[in-house]
Scaffold this motif. Structure first.
Motif, mmCIF file in Angstrom:
data_model
loop_
_atom_site.group_PDB
_atom_site.id
_atom_site.type_symbol
_atom_site.label_atom_id
_atom_site.label_comp_id
_atom_site.label_asym_id
_atom_site.label_seq_id
_atom_site.Cartn_x
_atom_site.Cartn_y
_atom_site.Cartn_z
ATOM 1 N N PRO A 184 0.760 -1.372 0.048
ATOM 2 C CA PRO A 184 0.054 -0.124 -0.216
ATOM 3 C C PRO A 184 0.871 1.250 0.042
ATOM 4 C CG PRO A 184 -0.530 -1.438 1.653
ATOM 5 C CD PRO A 184 0.613 -2.011 1.092
ATOM 6 N N ARG A 185 0.374 2.309 -0.680
ATOM 7 C CA ARG A 185 1.205 3.594 -0.795
ATOM 8 C C ARG A 185 0.333 4.431 0.179
ATOM 9 N NH1 ARG A 185 6.012 2.571 -3.274
ATOM 10 N NH2 ARG A 185 5.605 0.990 -4.496
ATOM 11 N N LEU A 186 0.928 5.092 1.161
ATOM 12 C CA LEU A 186 0.367 6.151 2.016
ATOM 13 C C LEU A 186 -0.508 7.077 1.334
ATOM 14 C CD1 LEU A 186 2.760 5.767 5.280
ATOM 15 C CD2 LEU A 186 0.576 4.696 4.734
ATOM 16 N N ARG A 187 0.190 7.716 0.581
ATOM 17 C CA ARG A 187 -0.518 9.102 -0.077
ATOM 18 C C ARG A 187 -1.448 8.442 -1.244
ATOM 19 N NH1 ARG A 187 4.470 11.627 -1.684
ATOM 20 N NH2 ARG A 187 2.883 12.467 -3.116
ATOM 21 N N ALA A 188 -1.413 7.358 -1.835
ATOM 22 C CA ALA A 188 -2.223 7.183 -2.717
ATOM 23 C C ALA A 188 -3.809 7.010 -2.539
ATOM 24 C CB ALA A 188 -1.744 5.511 -3.443
ATOM 25 N N ARG A 189 -4.416 7.709 -3.541
ATOM 26 C CA ARG A 189 -5.951 7.415 -3.359
ATOM 27 C C ARG A 189 -6.497 6.852 -4.557
ATOM 28 N NH1 ARG A 189 -4.466 8.668 0.661
ATOM 29 N NH2 ARG A 189 -4.988 10.505 1.977
ATOM 30 N N HIS A 190 -5.647 6.639 -5.678
ATOM 31 C CA HIS A 190 -6.328 5.923 -6.791
ATOM 32 C C HIS A 190 -5.077 5.241 -7.512
ATOM 33 C CE1 HIS A 190 -9.145 9.275 -6.713
ATOM 34 N NE2 HIS A 190 -8.355 10.044 -6.720
ATOM 35 N N VAL A 191 -5.395 4.094 -8.277
ATOM 36 C CA VAL A 191 -4.547 3.181 -8.608
ATOM 37 C C VAL A 191 -4.884 3.010 -10.257
ATOM 38 C CG1 VAL A 191 -3.402 1.166 -8.910
ATOM 39 C CG2 VAL A 191 -3.963 2.298 -6.530
ATOM 40 N N LEU A 192 -3.932 3.233 -11.159
ATOM 41 C CA LEU A 192 -4.012 2.867 -12.695
ATOM 42 C C LEU A 192 -3.475 1.682 -12.952
ATOM 43 C CD1 LEU A 192 -3.270 6.293 -14.665
ATOM 44 C CD2 LEU A 192 -5.206 4.983 -14.575
ATOM 45 N N GLU A 193 -4.229 0.966 -13.802
ATOM 46 C CA GLU A 193 -3.485 -0.417 -14.278
ATOM 47 C C GLU A 193 -3.508 -0.514 -15.829
ATOM 48 O OE1 GLU A 193 -4.925 -3.509 -10.624
ATOM 49 O OE2 GLU A 193 -6.112 -3.235 -12.351
ATOM 50 N N ALA A 194 -2.425 -0.938 -16.406
ATOM 51 C CA ALA A 194 -2.318 -1.091 -17.815
ATOM 52 C C ALA A 194 -1.624 -2.389 -18.136
ATOM 53 C CB ALA A 194 -1.904 0.154 -18.487
ATOM 54 N N GLU A 195 -1.589 -2.468 -19.487
ATOM 55 C CA GLU A 195 -0.688 -3.914 -19.810
ATOM 56 C C GLU A 195 0.830 -3.311 -19.463
ATOM 57 O OE1 GLU A 195 -0.993 -6.213 -23.200
ATOM 58 O OE2 GLU A 195 -2.936 -5.500 -23.327
ATOM 59 N N ALA A 196 1.612 -4.277 -19.007
ATOM 60 C CA ALA A 196 3.172 -3.831 -18.978
ATOM 61 C C ALA A 196 3.796 -3.305 -20.265
ATOM 62 C CB ALA A 196 3.715 -5.123 -18.573
ATOM 63 N N GLY A 197 4.514 -2.232 -19.936
ATOM 64 C CA GLY A 197 5.065 -1.395 -20.758
ATOM 65 C C GLY A 197 4.137 -0.035 -21.522
ATOM 66 N N ALA A 198 3.016 -0.069 -21.293
ATOM 67 C CA ALA A 198 2.167 0.821 -21.795
ATOM 68 C C ALA A 198 2.331 2.220 -21.058
ATOM 69 C CB ALA A 198 0.566 0.309 -21.773
ATOM 70 N N MET A 199 2.626 2.236 -19.787
ATOM 71 C CA MET A 199 2.664 3.557 -19.225
ATOM 72 C C MET A 199 3.783 4.253 -19.652
ATOM 73 S SD MET A 199 1.010 3.246 -15.546
ATOM 74 C CE MET A 199 -0.735 2.468 -15.309
ATOM 75 N N GLY A 200 4.810 3.548 -19.962
ATOM 76 C CA GLY A 200 6.125 4.077 -20.242
ATOM 77 C C GLY A 200 5.976 4.781 -21.498
ATOM 78 N N GLU A 201 5.182 4.109 -22.598
ATOM 79 C CA GLU A 201 4.841 4.669 -23.854
ATOM 80 C C GLU A 201 3.862 6.089 -23.916
ATOM 81 O OE1 GLU A 201 2.994 1.926 -26.251
ATOM 82 O OE2 GLU A 201 4.714 0.500 -25.934
ATOM 83 N N TRP A 202 2.917 6.080 -22.758
ATOM 84 C CA TRP A 202 2.150 7.073 -22.781
ATOM 85 C C TRP A 202 2.881 8.245 -21.631
ATOM 86 C CZ3 TRP A 202 -1.787 3.480 -20.220
ATOM 87 C CH2 TRP A 202 -2.195 2.656 -21.234
ATOM 88 N N GLY A 203 3.795 8.186 -21.202
ATOM 89 C CA GLY A 203 4.621 9.192 -20.274
ATOM 90 C C GLY A 203 3.985 9.254 -18.974
ATOM 91 N N VAL A 204 3.539 8.023 -18.509
ATOM 92 C CA VAL A 204 3.299 8.143 -16.894
ATOM 93 C C VAL A 204 4.392 7.700 -16.354
ATOM 94 C CG1 VAL A 204 1.839 6.894 -15.215
ATOM 95 C CG2 VAL A 204 0.918 7.136 -17.405
ATOM 96 N N ARG A 205 4.952 8.660 -15.414
ATOM 97 C CA ARG A 205 6.088 8.409 -14.601
ATOM 98 C C ARG A 205 6.124 9.149 -13.418
ATOM 99 N NH1 ARG A 205 7.851 10.529 -19.447
ATOM 100 N NH2 ARG A 205 8.621 8.675 -19.855
ATOM 101 N N VAL A 206 6.780 8.885 -12.464
ATOM 102 C CA VAL A 206 6.566 9.843 -11.248
ATOM 103 C C VAL A 206 6.795 11.188 -11.298
ATOM 104 C CG1 VAL A 206 7.757 10.066 -8.999
ATOM 105 C CG2 VAL A 206 7.574 7.922 -9.832
ATOM 106 N N GLY A 207 5.866 12.064 -10.862
ATOM 107 C CA GLY A 207 5.752 13.532 -10.909
ATOM 108 C C GLY A 207 4.882 13.955 -12.142
ATOM 109 N N ALA A 208 4.503 12.940 -12.971
ATOM 110 C CA ALA A 208 3.674 13.357 -14.194
ATOM 111 C C ALA A 208 2.113 13.313 -13.441
ATOM 112 C CB ALA A 208 3.291 12.458 -14.992
ATOM 113 N N ARG A 209 1.234 14.453 -14.362
ATOM 114 C CA ARG A 209 -0.128 14.658 -13.901
ATOM 115 C C ARG A 209 -1.048 13.828 -14.770
ATOM 116 N NH1 ARG A 209 -4.319 16.942 -13.415
ATOM 117 N NH2 ARG A 209 -5.278 18.231 -11.608
ATOM 118 N N VAL A 210 -1.877 13.349 -14.328
ATOM 119 C CA VAL A 210 -3.001 12.725 -15.070
ATOM 120 C C VAL A 210 -4.348 13.632 -14.927
ATOM 121 C CG1 VAL A 210 -1.896 10.469 -15.437
ATOM 122 C CG2 VAL A 210 -3.684 10.944 -13.766
#
Length: 135
Positions: A92-118
């Protein structure tokens, strides 16, 4: 600031890039207990991403594929991104309120990384461009 509540359904995920433009990805929203419990279990693939809300951890027991998991805070900032193989339990992540799931490798292609905003846009993915922005 009031708590954002999303209903089960479809939408779009917009990944806001450093220069202002962002990737737009089809999104499945799991806002009810039943939908969050099922998540991606039993699926062989996923088109786009799934938002589990509220949530601060996930597991991959009984999953058929590896997934990327992004933990989001209440303002939809990415606080951690992990790739999880089937049969794993995420901490569990203490500050997390939501979780995104996707196929492995997809988030890197979309630019989802620490510090990004969605941003999350409710409604069908086709009408997401004209729908109201949430988040």
């Amino acid at each position: 600031m009031g708590r954002q509540r999303w209903r089960d359904g479809a939408g779009a995920l917009v990944v806001v890039g450093q220069s202002g433009e962002g990737a737009c990805v089809p999104l499945e929203i799991a806002g009810s207990y039943r939908a969050r419990t099922k998540g991606l279990l039993g699926r062989g693939s996923v088109d786009g991403a799934m938002l589990l809300t509220p949530a601060n951890s996930v597991h991959t027991f009984r999953m058929r594929m590896a997934i990327d998991v992004a933990y989001l805070d209440r303002r939809l900032n990415v606080i951690a991104v992990r790739t999880m193989r089937p049969g794993r339990l995420g901490l569990p992540r203490l500050r997390a309120r939501h979780v995104l799931e996707a196929e492995a490798g997809a988030m890197g292609e979309w630019g989802v990384r620490v510090g990004a905003r969605v941003e999350v846009v409710e409604g069908s993915a086709e009408s997401a461009g004209g729908a109201g922005r949430l988040g």
